[in-house]
Design an enzyme around this catalytic site. Sequence first.
Site, PDB file in Angstrom:
ATOM      1  N   HIS A  68       2.922   2.532   1.866  1.00  0.00           N
ATOM      2  CA  HIS A  68       3.436   3.467   0.856  1.00  0.00           C
ATOM      3  C   HIS A  68       2.263   4.058   0.084  1.00  0.00           C
ATOM      4  O   HIS A  68       1.512   3.332  -0.559  1.00  0.00           O
ATOM      5  CB  HIS A  68       4.380   2.744  -0.121  1.00  0.00           C
ATOM      6  CG  HIS A  68       5.722   2.468   0.459  1.00  0.00           C
ATOM      7  ND1 HIS A  68       6.848   2.312  -0.303  1.00  0.00           N
ATOM      8  CD2 HIS A  68       6.135   2.325   1.744  1.00  0.00           C
ATOM      9  CE1 HIS A  68       7.892   2.084   0.476  1.00  0.00           C
ATOM     10  NE2 HIS A  68       7.474   2.072   1.719  1.00  0.00           N
TER      11      HIS A  68
ATOM     12  N   TYR B  66      11.279   3.587  -9.568  1.00  0.00           N
ATOM     13  CA  TYR B  66      11.497   2.801 -10.792  1.00  0.00           C
ATOM     14  C   TYR B  66      12.175   3.744 -11.780  1.00  0.00           C
ATOM     15  O   TYR B  66      11.636   4.820 -12.067  1.00  0.00           O
ATOM     16  CB  TYR B  66      10.162   2.345 -11.389  1.00  0.00           C
ATOM     17  CG  TYR B  66       9.418   1.285 -10.588  1.00  0.00           C
ATOM     18  CD1 TYR B  66       9.532  -0.065 -10.910  1.00  0.00           C
ATOM     19  CD2 TYR B  66       8.582   1.633  -9.528  1.00  0.00           C
ATOM     20  CE1 TYR B  66       8.832  -1.033 -10.193  1.00  0.00           C
ATOM     21  CE2 TYR B  66       7.880   0.667  -8.810  1.00  0.00           C
ATOM     22  CZ  TYR B  66       8.019  -0.665  -9.150  1.00  0.00           C
ATOM     23  OH  TYR B  66       7.325  -1.626  -8.447  1.00  0.00           O
TER      24      TYR B  66
ATOM     25  N   PRO C  74       8.881  -9.083 -12.732  1.00  0.00           N
ATOM     26  CA  PRO C  74       8.679  -8.468 -11.415  1.00  0.00           C
ATOM     27  C   PRO C  74       8.352  -6.982 -11.452  1.00  0.00           C
ATOM     28  O   PRO C  74       8.111  -6.382 -10.399  1.00  0.00           O
ATOM     29  CB  PRO C  74      10.024  -8.695 -10.716  1.00  0.00           C
ATOM     30  CG  PRO C  74      11.012  -8.822 -11.823  1.00  0.00           C
ATOM     31  CD  PRO C  74      10.280  -9.447 -12.973  1.00  0.00           C
TER      32      PRO C  74
ATOM     33  N   LYS D 274       3.654  -8.086  -9.041  1.00  0.00           N
ATOM     34  CA  LYS D 274       2.361  -8.769  -9.020  1.00  0.00           C
ATOM     35  C   LYS D 274       2.438 -10.260  -8.638  1.00  0.00           C
ATOM     36  O   LYS D 274       1.401 -10.878  -8.382  1.00  0.00           O
ATOM     37  CB  LYS D 274       1.685  -8.658 -10.392  1.00  0.00           C
ATOM     38  CG  LYS D 274       1.158  -7.263 -10.675  1.00  0.00           C
ATOM     39  CD  LYS D 274      -0.096  -6.976  -9.888  1.00  0.00           C
ATOM     40  CE  LYS D 274      -0.480  -5.525  -9.855  1.00  0.00           C
ATOM     41  NZ  LYS D 274      -0.430  -4.915  -8.532  1.00  0.00           N
TER      42      LYS D 274
ATOM     43  N   TYR E 199      -1.647  -0.950 -10.160  1.00  0.00           N
ATOM     44  CA  TYR E 199      -0.553  -1.183  -9.207  1.00  0.00           C
ATOM     45  C   TYR E 199      -1.112  -1.565  -7.831  1.00  0.00           C
ATOM     46  O   TYR E 199      -0.580  -2.470  -7.186  1.00  0.00           O
ATOM     47  CB  TYR E 199       0.322   0.070  -9.100  1.00  0.00           C
ATOM     48  CG  TYR E 199       1.664  -0.199  -8.463  1.00  0.00           C
ATOM     49  CD1 TYR E 199       2.760  -0.611  -9.223  1.00  0.00           C
ATOM     50  CD2 TYR E 199       1.851  -0.050  -7.088  1.00  0.00           C
ATOM     51  CE1 TYR E 199       3.989  -0.864  -8.638  1.00  0.00           C
ATOM     52  CE2 TYR E 199       3.073  -0.294  -6.492  1.00  0.00           C
ATOM     53  CZ  TYR E 199       4.144  -0.705  -7.271  1.00  0.00           C
ATOM     54  OH  TYR E 199       5.373  -0.964  -6.686  1.00  0.00           O
TER      55      TYR E 199
HETATM   56  C1  PHB Z   1      11.349  -5.661  -4.312  1.00  0.00           C
HETATM   57  O1  PHB Z   1      11.375  -4.910  -3.330  1.00  0.00           O
HETATM   58  O2  PHB Z   1      11.995  -6.712  -4.327  1.00  0.00           O
HETATM   59  C2  PHB Z   1      10.517  -5.274  -5.471  1.00  0.00           C
HETATM   60  C3  PHB Z   1       9.696  -4.166  -5.394  1.00  0.00           C
HETATM   61  C4  PHB Z   1       8.934  -3.803  -6.475  1.00  0.00           C
HETATM   62  C5  PHB Z   1       8.989  -4.533  -7.630  1.00  0.00           C
HETATM   63  C6  PHB Z   1       9.794  -5.655  -7.718  1.00  0.00           C
HETATM   64  C7  PHB Z   1      10.566  -6.030  -6.637  1.00  0.00           C
HETATM   65  O3  PHB Z   1       8.234  -4.146  -8.701  1.00  0.00           O
END
Ligand code: PHB
Length: 389
Positions: A72, A200, A292, A296, A384
Amino acid sequence: MRTQVGIIGSGPSGLLLAQLLHINGIESLVVERHSRAHVLSRIRAGVLEQRAVELLRSARVHQRMDREGQTHDGFDIAFSGQRHRIDLTGLSGSPVTVYGQTEITRDLMDARDASGAAIIDQAEDVCIEGLETDRPMLKFFKDGRAHTVACDFVAGCDGFHGVSRQTIPKAVLKEYERIYPFGWLGVLAETPPVSNELIYAHHERGFALCSMRSPRLSRYYLQVPLTDDPADWPDDRFWTELKRRLPADVANSLVTGPSIEKSIAPLRSFVVEPMSYRRLFLAGDAAHIVPPTGAKGLNLAASDIHYLSEALIAHYASADNSELVGYSNTCLRRVWKAERFSWWMTNLLHRFPESGPFGDRMQLAELDYLFGSRAAMTALAENYIGLPY
Ligand code: PHB
Ligand code: APR
């Protein structure tokens, strides 16, 4: 029995350490409280920093990740009804790889099996004795029989609720913690992801995240009150709420379907200092937890294991203990920066009812600033994709 490194826990931390040690001719024993099937049933995040990908390659567990992992180059942040892209590769020079933690654990278990070394699963009452001596011992029961394993070192890779951290005298440890007043309701569904990159979403009803595991498997999250139970969220309610929190174009193209997993996880920031005591070294969730939001958790486990494996290799290769002595400080510098980033991203994107309308406006002003400033976007991107080891 004896071994060089006794490893408690067969999550990604413990298994990756075992594999890196094995490649370098160092013997280890892995003891795990749960069954292998249970460990493989846990669904966790799936975004890997490039450095973690390289570490998995150096551990020779990369074949399936290279085939099935998705690269990505960016992700979106949605707010005020619009999507805005963070161009990770353009801003920071590196993409991330989406490959589920469960798959990494499976690949590491396969590698462990191929090495001929065991994972002692369903081990009961695992404990560490003799930490005050130079020969710590792992004790546990397996199938009703007591076992004692003398170790040169013990790696506490047993997650947040493990025994390792608890074995260290209280007076030695300092714990830092923040508990957030909400959780994430996660749903896994056999549907094509709504977008080929992550989204997000900041929304007045609460945070949402669109993620994925593969072109046919989606992972979605909603911010929910901690008092909620997954049973309060039948699939219809989940999809309706998710659509409300996404920009209209995204909501309109969302493909819904029956969930195949649904759970609520609390959000926590936690760090223990120091991360080692005599011959016991903590790694991964045993030493720190991040919310989450920045993905990280697994990446921090990987950097701990990088430092710990290098330190143990130096010890056995040349009796050089300097990296073991410095392990905790080395890890913590990176841990704290990832804690800061995860805390920042959590604060930016979630709804905090207690911070009131002023707090809401601060978030929107920060988001507006972020996407108007290449410097701010670059700072986000470089955190990130992961700070250097
Ligand atoms: C996930 O795909 O479970 C996931 C992806 C990004 C995040 C947290 C969880 O920041
Ligand atoms: N005895 C033996 N094993 C134990 C004990 C115990 N007393 N307590 C816990 N364990 C095992 C757990 O069953 C689990 O399999 O230790 C393992 C710890 O694994 P994880 O919780 O996955 O932790 P870690 O390997 O550090 O992985 C970190 O996991 O939670 C995510 O976000 C986190 O992605 C990060 C990763």
